[in-house]
Scaffold this active site. Sequence first.
Site, short mmCIF file in Angstrom:
data_model
loop_
_atom_site.label_atom_id
_atom_site.label_comp_id
_atom_site.label_asym_id
_atom_site.label_seq_id
_atom_site.Cartn_x
_atom_site.Cartn_y
_atom_site.Cartn_z
CD GLU A 49 -10.14 9.81 10.90
OE1 GLU A 49 -10.86 9.68 10.04
OE2 GLU A 49 -9.42 8.57 12.00
CG ASP A 60 -8.91 5.99 9.17
OD1 ASP A 60 -9.12 6.76 10.24
OD2 ASP A 60 -8.82 7.18 8.46
CG HIS A 111 -2.45 -0.53 0.77
ND1 HIS A 111 -3.53 -0.38 0.40
CD2 HIS A 111 -2.58 -2.31 1.00
CE1 HIS A 111 -4.05 -0.49 0.08
NE2 HIS A 111 -3.87 -1.93 0.24
#
Length: 535
Positions: free
Chosen positions: A277, A161, A94
């Site tokens: 958030e 997340d 990623h």
Amino acid sequence: MAMKLVLVIFAICRLLVTVGLTMDPAELLRLVVDGQLSLDPSDVETASKDFGLMSRAEPLAVMHPASAEDVARLVRASYSSAKGFSVSARGHGHSINGQAQAINGVVIAMSGGNRAGGRRETAGGVVSEKGLYVDAWGGELWIEVLRATLEHGLAPKSWTDYLYLSVGGTLSNAGISGQAFNHGPQISNVLELDVVTGKGELLTCSEERNAELFHAVLGGLGQFGIITRARIALEPAPTRVRWIRVLYSNFSAFTKDQEYLISLHGQPSSRKFDYVEGFVIVDEGLINNWRSSFFSPSNPVKISSIDSNGNGGVLYCLEITKNYDDSTADSIDQEIEALLKELDFVPTSVFTTDLPYVDFLDRVHKAELKLRSKGLWDVPHPWLNLFVPKSRISDFDEGVFKGILGNKTSGPVLIYPMNKDKWDQRSSVVTPDEDVFYLVALLRSALDSGDETHTLEYLTNQNRRIFKFCDEAGIKVKQYLPHYTTQQEWMDHFGDKWPLFYQRKMEFDPRRILATGQRIFTGPSSVSTAGHDQL
């Protein structure tokens, strides 16, 4: 088995010719007796690219290690060779800008195995209920760590997340989510590491043991060692989450409330939220599609239905959660009501849902599955993650959210504050020099939709415009998941930390073997120049 041996010998011969390995080939064969050194075209192709899909660098081979010792043997082979070869650890792939690539080197595929402490173990790691920790293999995915620890009624304190990231990958950066204001980033919740240095040494490190290596590796962008085991602090896991979103049309009110909520980190759990958030909304498609399971399809949110006070259609969403279980279920409503009374959001804009703890933590994966089904996941991702000092966040809002972005974002734009005192300054991470700073994450996808504003070129140029604006406005941002292409840019990024960062590099990876895809230092040095002042 015979075919595997032929491929291994071929891979070793290629390394011998390419990088001038000076050791006996028989010794090299022992490097891969437990794992596999692969030249399989599919392995090489996978290791040549990453989630960003904006760069490609083909390695000579891919190693699938069976243990931490396999990793150490490979790095030692490079360190002891005449020319050396680059070695990069790859988790779930990623990275955005080729950080885990190793052109003409070896990529270590850390994910896909269940290992800890050099042994095969249960997926997710080995949990100590008494010690309140889990020992996880560096390539383990956080979703597996979560599943393993929940079996014991425990869970890590700080998250990202998205859970389909590797333990070693996030700890090499920081690992942040809405819990960071309270618990700090993931690197602030690590008790111990096993690390393979650039010399091929397999060392255990912690606050008390090899402390310099411990702090260097945490947030160290893979420059000082490869994390093969992490001991992660745990806490009793809640069972359910109350997930709340409220909207703001006024940016000052939005940031004031966010900053107030993170200031409660020292309060008892009943008097603070567990997660804080937020995100910026410049078009209706974003709020109704991003993590769209939150809102009812039959009752979509309309930006036009909320007074934006002349904000050009820009709204801000505060996202907060409260964890609970059977013992606190009776008081959860009252606790939330008391906290919401202190906030200045649009009164008619409260959206609430209730779900199991694991479903909340794994919420982004559901969005991933939807995007995959539409062919919208494996596309270029010109993401930009910035730490913005609190004192300049309003200027950033005016110049970027209300200016450069226009009315289309091509992906979510997250924004939330964190407390600097929750970050250990001995780590390699750099943050703005203020007590509170914001993460602004522009998580955009480049799409071939016929809309120019969705193209990779447009979004990349927009990122450059954001950097130029910050530079001209004197907003001293720091990149999170940084990507630079020149030595001077990296030195500017690290600032006062650069001398220490360089010193640590020369101590733990003097031949500059590791993580060359970060482009902080030049590639592996020859034996005659190892340790010299070459960048």
